[in-house]
Structures are given as C-alpha cells and as structure tokens.
Design a protein around this motif. Structure first.
Motif, PDB file in Angstrom:
ATOM      1  N   LEU A 194       0.817  -1.206   0.000  1.00 41.27           N
ATOM      2  CA  LEU A 194       0.000   0.000   0.000  1.00 41.27           C
ATOM      3  C   LEU A 194       0.852   1.258   0.000  1.00 41.27           C
ATOM      4  O   LEU A 194       0.488   2.277  -0.609  1.00 41.27           O
ATOM      5  CB  LEU A 194      -0.936  -0.006   1.213  1.00 41.27           C
ATOM      6  N   ALA A 195       1.997   1.173   0.675  1.00 44.72           N
ATOM      7  CA  ALA A 195       2.847   2.365   0.789  1.00 44.72           C
ATOM      8  C   ALA A 195       3.646   2.632  -0.476  1.00 44.72           C
ATOM      9  O   ALA A 195       3.821   3.790  -0.878  1.00 44.72           O
ATOM     10  CB  ALA A 195       3.793   2.208   1.986  1.00 44.72           C
ATOM     11  N   HIS A 196       4.144   1.589  -1.111  1.00 43.95           N
ATOM     12  CA  HIS A 196       5.079   1.784  -2.226  1.00 43.95           C
ATOM     13  C   HIS A 196       4.669   1.064  -3.511  1.00 43.95           C
ATOM     14  O   HIS A 196       5.384   1.165  -4.516  1.00 43.95           O
ATOM     15  CB  HIS A 196       6.484   1.316  -1.818  1.00 43.95           C
ATOM     16  N   GLY A 197       3.578   0.326  -3.474  1.00 49.48           N
ATOM     17  CA  GLY A 197       3.181  -0.406  -4.656  1.00 49.48           C
ATOM     18  C   GLY A 197       3.943  -1.719  -4.786  1.00 49.48           C
ATOM     19  O   GLY A 197       4.802  -2.043  -3.957  1.00 49.48           O
ATOM     20  N   PRO A 198       3.651  -2.493  -5.835  1.00 47.81           N
ATOM     21  CA  PRO A 198       4.345  -3.774  -6.007  1.00 47.81           C
ATOM     22  C   PRO A 198       5.853  -3.573  -6.171  1.00 47.81           C
ATOM     23  O   PRO A 198       6.297  -2.758  -6.976  1.00 47.81           O
ATOM     24  CB  PRO A 198       3.725  -4.336  -7.296  1.00 47.81           C
ATOM     25  N   SER A 199       6.600  -4.297  -5.379  1.00 49.30           N
ATOM     26  CA  SER A 199       8.067  -4.254  -5.454  1.00 49.30           C
ATOM     27  C   SER A 199       8.613  -5.555  -4.901  1.00 49.30           C
ATOM     28  O   SER A 199       7.903  -6.315  -4.233  1.00 49.30           O
ATOM     29  CB  SER A 199       8.628  -3.078  -4.655  1.00 49.30           C
ATOM     30  N   ARG A 200       9.886  -5.767  -5.149  1.00 48.79           N
ATOM     31  CA  ARG A 200      10.502  -7.001  -4.643  1.00 48.79           C
ATOM     32  C   ARG A 200      10.526  -7.015  -3.118  1.00 48.79           C
ATOM     33  O   ARG A 200      10.408  -8.066  -2.490  1.00 48.79           O
ATOM     34  CB  ARG A 200      11.923  -7.119  -5.215  1.00 48.79           C
ATOM     35  N   ASP A 201      10.656  -5.824  -2.520  1.00 46.32           N
ATOM     36  CA  ASP A 201      10.668  -5.751  -1.056  1.00 46.32           C
ATOM     37  C   ASP A 201       9.315  -6.114  -0.453  1.00 46.32           C
ATOM     38  O   ASP A 201       9.245  -6.579   0.691  1.00 46.32           O
ATOM     39  CB  ASP A 201      11.059  -4.343  -0.599  1.00 46.32           C
ATOM     40  N   ALA A 202       8.247  -5.878  -1.219  1.00 45.68           N
ATOM     41  CA  ALA A 202       6.915  -6.185  -0.711  1.00 45.68           C
ATOM     42  C   ALA A 202       6.532  -7.648  -0.918  1.00 45.68           C
ATOM     43  O   ALA A 202       5.534  -8.121  -0.375  1.00 45.68           O
ATOM     44  CB  ALA A 202       5.876  -5.293  -1.390  1.00 45.68           C
ATOM     45  N   LEU A 203       7.330  -8.361  -1.690  1.00 45.71           N
ATOM     46  CA  LEU A 203       7.040  -9.766  -1.995  1.00 45.71           C
ATOM     47  C   LEU A 203       7.397 -10.661  -0.803  1.00 45.71           C
ATOM     48  O   LEU A 203       8.465 -10.517  -0.200  1.00 45.71           O
ATOM     49  CB  LEU A 203       7.861 -10.197  -3.214  1.00 45.71           C
ATOM     50  N   VAL A 204       6.507 -11.566  -0.449  1.00 47.00           N
ATOM     51  CA  VAL A 204       6.750 -12.529   0.631  1.00 47.00           C
ATOM     52  C   VAL A 204       6.926 -13.902   0.002  1.00 47.00           C
ATOM     53  O   VAL A 204       5.984 -14.462  -0.570  1.00 47.00           O
ATOM     54  CB  VAL A 204       5.590 -12.546   1.648  1.00 47.00           C
TER      55      VAL A 204
END
Length: 376
Positions: free
Chosen positions: A144-154
């Motif tokens: 929600l904060a930064h959009g889809p990114s590798r850091d947001a991937l679990v």
C-alpha cells in the motif's frame, strides 16, 4: 551472597534448543549427517550435502568405515528409498504415496534434511491452503505504501527453495484444493515462477526439487490432475511386510519418543508392543496371524503410526500411574480408541474380536480382562 550471572543471548538460545520437544531431523541427527559427509567421497549433485549413496545410507542405516553407526530412519524395502533418492537427483519431483501411517512425512523430512540440510521449507496442505502458500504473497503495508516491489514480496517455501537450490516439502498434497494444486504445474515443468505484478520470474537454480506426500484413504481428497501427476515420480510406501518389521519400527520410534519425554524405555515392554502390533495387523488384514479365523475389519486404518501412539500413551500411563512397566491395562484403552472410530459398527467388530480371538489365545488372559474393563 553469591552472584548469578544473567544468561547471555547465546546461552539462552542453547537452553531453549535443549528443551525443543521435537527437533528437526537435521538437528536431531546432526552427528550422523556430519559423519556421513566426512566419509562421503562419491559424486554429489549440485548443492546436495551428501551423495545419493550417503542419503540412502542415512535413511536405511549402516556402519561407516570409522565405526560410526547410522541408525535406520526407514525400515522397509531398500529399493523404495533408492528410487526416491535418485528421483530427487533428476528434474522430476517426488510424490510419496501410501495409506496413513506409512511414514510418508517422516521419510520426506529425512530426505530433505540429508539432501539440503534443511527440512523446514514446508507447505502444510489443508482444505484452506491458498495459492500464496505455494507461489508468493505480499506484505500489504509495503504494498500500500510503495506499490508492487521485490521488497513487498513474501516468498513461499517453494519460492525460497527455487531461489536457493533446495528441497521444498508439500504435505498432504491431495488435501489442497485442485486449483491451488495446479499452481505447481509451471513450477515443476518449466522450473520458473512468474511474478506478473513485477513483470519478472523466479528461475529455479540447480538443486531445487519438491517432495510431496499424499494418501487416498481419507475423506475430502482432491485428486491430482493428470497434468500435475505427470510432473511427479510416484513412490508408494507400503505397510510393513511382516509383524517383526512392524514391531521393530514401533519399538525404535517409541524408544526415541520416550527418551524425549523422560518415559520408561519402550524395549522393556516389548511383549506389549508385539501384542499391539498383532491386534492391529489382524484387524487390518481381516484374518488372524495363523490364517485360521477370518475377521471383520474396522473403519480405521490401524496404521503403524497409530500403534506407536498407543504404546507411547501406554508408557505414559505406566510411568505416571503404574509401576513403570508397560502392562496390558496400559495399552487396552489406547487400542479401543484406535479401533472404535464408528461407535456403532466398530464397537461390534471389536467386541467380536475380543471374545473370539483374545479370549481364547494363550498368554492373553490379562489383556482380555483389561479389554473387558475398558469396554464395559
């Protein structure tokens, strides 16, 4: 007044590790794995901790040139383990199939521990297992904060195994909904995991493979699609072929479990272990051991795993409410609970077995009385 030093993080961790109720295979048998690695001079597939020969030795047991004894983790046909190990050395996934209680999970864990040194990349299959458990999920705060990114991937356990060249485990594959099962098809056939949200894909590195377990006896099973089944090499784990083999398996596991729970040694109650195995095998097979009397089989599986549970519970009863020696009364209630799953039909089958077989068998009078008492 004496001073007591506060525990450091390191000593606290060691204390907690010593109290783990059920260590992972790679921790419980670290000494054996290290000895095998030191003695293993055979070719190893990419990222394998041991050669296929050493992995099979770890599962089946043996004695190394330096005298180190490797305890058997699986008691059964050698060829089954050899086929399972060589499957993992190819690009095909492994499916361990069998009725409940045939050590599918146990073999899966030890194979992963010996091959990759880590048995914890695990997906537990249930009716509610989502696709994210096999593919990947999202950290929604990051999303929600930064959009889809590798850091947001679990990463899922399967995704981690692909990236690190390790072995992933999927337990009870046929309990997972069919549409979620099929998310494995691309992973197993193309060795890639597309991430369309990022316009990327995760490619498996050498050493990656999957071990899945399944049975076709429980209700609520989702059959594998033909497309998915083709991606697996299926190895069927049978029930122990002989009573002696089953007694050996039960004795070994009960002894291991008993030591972790500070219970009396299971080997001292070998007569009762043999009796539990005999009852389970006769009711399972629908005939007495001598082949003279046909029996009705109850609805339960009466597996080796259930026999282990019955004996372990009996040891606990003997330790805490008896004289520490496993006796007929300690196992009778456990057997009743394992046999009578359907209160109406199974209870009739059990009572008939008690009166026609147990009552007339030499040396089983104490067990007969115990069965009558718990069944009253």
């Amino acid at each position: 007044m004496s001073e007591t030093s506060a525990p450091t993080a390191e000593t606290a961790g060691e204390s907690v590790g010593a109290e783990v109720l059920r260590p992972h295979a790679e921790d419980a048998f670290a000494g054996e794995l290290a000895a095998l690695a030191a003695a293993d001079d055979r070719p190893r597939p990419a990222r394998w901790r041991l050669s296929p020969w050493a992995v099979a030795t770890y599962l089946l047991g043996g004695t190394l040139p330096d005298g180190t004894v490797i305890t058997p983790k699986y008691v059964g046909p050698r060829r089954i383990i050899e086929v399972a190990v060589t499957t993992l050395a190819t690009d095909r996934a492994l499916l361990l199939l069998g009725v409940p209680g045939t050590a599918k999970t146990w073999v899966s864990e030890h194979l992963a521990a010996a091959v990759s040194g880590d048995s914890t990349l695990l997906v537990q299959g249930t009716a509610g297992t989502p696709e994210e458990a096999i593919r990947y999920g999202w950290n929604y705060a990051q999303l929600l904060a930064h959009g889809p990114s590798r850091d947001a991937l679990v990463s899922s356990p399967v995704m981690r195994a692909m990236a690190e060249g390790m072995t992933a485990r999927i337990e009870e594959l046929t309990r997972i909904p069919a549409d979620v099962q099929d998310s494995l098809i691309t992973i197993l056939s193309e060795k890639t995991l597309p991430v369309p949200e990022l316009g990327q894909e995760i490619q498996a590195v050498r050493g990656f493979n999957v071990i899945a377990t399944a049975n076709d006896r429980d209700r609520g099973i989702n059959d594998l699609s033909s497309a998915l089944r083709r991606r697996f090499n299926t190895v069927v784990l049978p029930l122990p072929a002989t009573a002696e083999a089953e007694v050996d398996i039960v004795s070994r596991r009960v002894d291991q479990i008993g030591r972790s729970l500070d219970l009396p040694g299971g080997l001292e109650g070998i007569a009762e272990i043999r009796r539990v195995v005999t009852v389970f095998r006769e009711l399972r097979d629908g005939v007495t051991a001598d082949g003279r009397t046909k029996l009705k089989s109850p609805s339960g599986t009466l597996s080796t795993a259930e026999a282990i549970s019955v004996v372990t519970n009996g040891l606990a009863l003997a330790a805490h409410f008896g004289d520490g020696v496993l006796r007929p009364g300690d196992v009778a209630s456990g057997i009743l609970g394992a046999v009578v799953r359907d209160p109406a039909a199974d209870r009739v089958i059990w009572q008939e077995y008690v009166e026609t077989v147990v009552r007339e068998r030499d040396g089983w009078k104490d067990f007969y009385r115990a069965c009558r008492e718990v069944g009253a």
